[in-house]
Design a protein around this motif. Structure first.
Motif, PDB file in Angstrom:
ATOM      1  N   LEU A   1       0.823  -1.207   0.000  1.00 13.34           N
ATOM      2  CA  LEU A   1       0.000   0.000   0.000  1.00 13.34           C
ATOM      3  C   LEU A   1       0.855   1.255   0.000  1.00 13.34           C
ATOM      4  O   LEU A   1       0.522   2.253  -0.662  1.00 13.34           O
ATOM      5  N   GLU A   2       1.963   1.200   0.721  1.00 12.43           N
ATOM      6  CA  GLU A   2       2.862   2.351   0.739  1.00 12.43           C
ATOM      7  C   GLU A   2       3.454   2.600  -0.655  1.00 12.43           C
ATOM      8  O   GLU A   2       3.542   3.740  -1.121  1.00 12.43           O
ATOM      9  N   ALA A   3       3.862   1.521  -1.322  1.00 13.06           N
ATOM     10  CA  ALA A   3       4.431   1.656  -2.669  1.00 13.06           C
ATOM     11  C   ALA A   3       3.399   2.192  -3.645  1.00 13.06           C
ATOM     12  O   ALA A   3       3.704   3.055  -4.489  1.00 13.06           O
ATOM     13  N   VAL A   4       2.178   1.708  -3.554  1.00 11.80           N
ATOM     14  CA  VAL A   4       1.118   2.165  -4.450  1.00 11.80           C
ATOM     15  C   VAL A   4       0.782   3.632  -4.178  1.00 11.80           C
ATOM     16  O   VAL A   4       0.563   4.427  -5.112  1.00 11.80           O
ATOM     17  N   GLY A   5       0.739   3.992  -2.893  1.00 12.79           N
ATOM     18  CA  GLY A   5       0.442   5.380  -2.548  1.00 12.79           C
ATOM     19  C   GLY A   5       1.463   6.340  -3.112  1.00 12.79           C
ATOM     20  O   GLY A   5       1.118   7.414  -3.636  1.00 12.79           O
TER      21      GLY A   5
ATOM     22  N   ALA B   1       0.978  -0.911 -10.558  1.00 16.88           N
ATOM     23  CA  ALA B   1       1.104  -2.370 -10.601  1.00 16.88           C
ATOM     24  C   ALA B   1       2.561  -2.794 -10.494  1.00 16.88           C
ATOM     25  O   ALA B   1       2.893  -3.742  -9.778  1.00 16.88           O
ATOM     26  N   GLN B   2       3.449  -2.093 -11.222  1.00 15.21           N
ATOM     27  CA  GLN B   2       4.868  -2.448 -11.175  1.00 15.21           C
ATOM     28  C   GLN B   2       5.433  -2.314  -9.768  1.00 15.21           C
ATOM     29  O   GLN B   2       6.108  -3.222  -9.250  1.00 15.21           O
ATOM     30  N   ASP B   3       5.155  -1.187  -9.119  1.00 11.23           N
ATOM     31  CA  ASP B   3       5.709  -0.953  -7.788  1.00 11.23           C
ATOM     32  C   ASP B   3       5.080  -1.889  -6.758  1.00 11.23           C
ATOM     33  O   ASP B   3       5.754  -2.342  -5.825  1.00 11.23           O
ATOM     34  N   ALA B   4       3.801  -2.184  -6.927  1.00  8.61           N
ATOM     35  CA  ALA B   4       3.147  -3.127  -6.009  1.00  8.61           C
ATOM     36  C   ALA B   4       3.739  -4.521  -6.152  1.00  8.61           C
ATOM     37  O   ALA B   4       3.929  -5.237  -5.160  1.00  8.61           O
ATOM     38  N   ALA B   5       4.034  -4.925  -7.380  1.00  5.92           N
ATOM     39  CA  ALA B   5       4.620  -6.242  -7.612  1.00  5.92           C
ATOM     40  C   ALA B   5       6.019  -6.332  -6.997  1.00  5.92           C
ATOM     41  O   ALA B   5       6.378  -7.344  -6.377  1.00  5.92           O
TER      42      ALA B   5
END
Length: 359
Positions: free
Chosen positions: A48-52, A258-262
């Protein structure tokens, strides 16, 4: 006089539509969705932090090359970056493979029933689907699939574990099959549920592909990693196939979110393994209880169970819905039931027990 309408491709006529799992149970006291093989857990730590952070730059295009994700995948799975390609979920990558290999006059082989997107994306490419029935034990009939190969065969999908039956192919059987496939025919090992496999006889496709240039492995972040809503999958293949996948990819198709969440998910492997083990434990509990109720449940290595119900399939799905859980019926064949929260699984088991008494 006929209407003046744009000419559309004849290949689209009669094409089946993809049916997503139903979202809500109507009339039940609660509503649990066990119809789409989703991970019931929230995103892994750090996601969640990466997506934010990525969301703050959504006015910019994503990294079209998915460089950071490819570097992380190469490190995690010990493969060269040149042998990796990404797409919008593993089904997106599968469609890219068809665009790269198959067109009108070509044939694509897969088991049936298997992943319901195969006939759709095959027909979109203009190729001819060749469906090979499963065995009575819900397994791939690999001998029949090999017998179905002709000079027009360009690609073979092998869903392992198979969706929707959950049955996985032992390594020895898969190797014998691959030995029969001509080297100019691409075999796609669709391993969307690989993280849930516990049968030691089932080989990891990444070990198979290394010595076989005509084998490509598909993986996804939608299932075990819990990123179904962000649509990111990847393929591992030898350089010519991986390069073709990059050519057929939709530009900027995989969002930066999506990339950062993965990437964050790959870095949370301890939490991933813990959650997967919990789901595997629930899978065993659900399957054992169903068998105790008198159901025939194929051995499943995925995050779902399969019940062959024939003409009672829709009745069963409605009974589950009234109990508060939504399952995935395949009319006239059977129902696939995802493993979800303990409470959801308990509701399903009670509904299955009641329904079993009517058979």
């Amino acid at each position: 006089m006929s209407e003046n309408i744009p000419k559309l491709r004849a290949a689209l006529e009669g094409m089946p539509a993809y049916k997503p799992g139903k979202r809500d149970a109507a009339g039940g006291p609660v509503s649990y969705k066990l119809s789409s093989n989703e991970n019931p857990y929230p995103p892994l730590p750090g996601v969640l932090e990466a997506v934010g952070e990525a969301a703050g730059a959504m006015n910019r295009y994503p990294d079209m090359a998915c460089s950071g994700l490819l570097d992380e995948l190469a490190l995690r799975f010990d493969v060269p970056v040149e042998r990796l390609a990404t797409g919008t979920g593993s089904v997106g990558v599968a469609q890219q493979l068809l665009q790269a290999t198959s067109g009108p006059g070509d044939e694509v082989i897969y088991a049936w029933r298997s992943f319901e997107a195969y006939p759709i994306i095959t027909q979109i490419s203009g190729a001819t689907p060749v469906q090979v029935p499963l065995t009575p034990d819900e397994e791939h009939d690999l001998d029949a699939m090999a017998d179905a190969i002709t000079e027009r065969t360009r690609l073979i999908f092998v869903c392992n574990p198979n969706n929707p039956t959950g049955v996985a192919i032992p390594a020895a059987d898969l190797e014998r099959f691959l030995d029969r496939v001509p080297r100019d025919v691409l075999v796609v090992l669709d391993e969307a549920y690989r993280e849930f496999v516990r049968d030691e006889r089932v080989v990891d496709g990444l070990e198979v592909y290394r010595d076989r240039p005509n084998v490509c492995v598909l993986r996804t972040f939608s299932k075990a990693y819990g990123l179904a809503g962000l649509r990111v999958g990847f393929a591992v293949a030898h350089e010519p196939v991986a390069a073709a996948l990059r050519k057929t990819a939709v530009p900027f198709g995989v969002s930066q979110l999506a990339q950062d969440a993965a990437v964050a998910s790959l870095r949370s492997e301890d939490a991933l393994l813990e959650r997967v083990e919990a789901l595997v434990g629930e899978r065993s509990r659900v399957a054992d209880e169903l068998r105790a109720q008198g159901w025939t449940v194929p051995p499943t290595e995925a995050n779902f169970v399969w019940l062959r119900l024939g003409e009672r399939t829709d009745d069963f799905a409605m009974a589950c819905e009234r109990a508060g859980v939504v399952v995935r019926p395949f009319a006239g064949e059977g129902a696939r039931v995802s493993i979800g929260e303990v409470e959801a699984n308990d509701l399903f088991l009670r509904a299955a027990e009641v329904f079993r008494k009517t058979m």
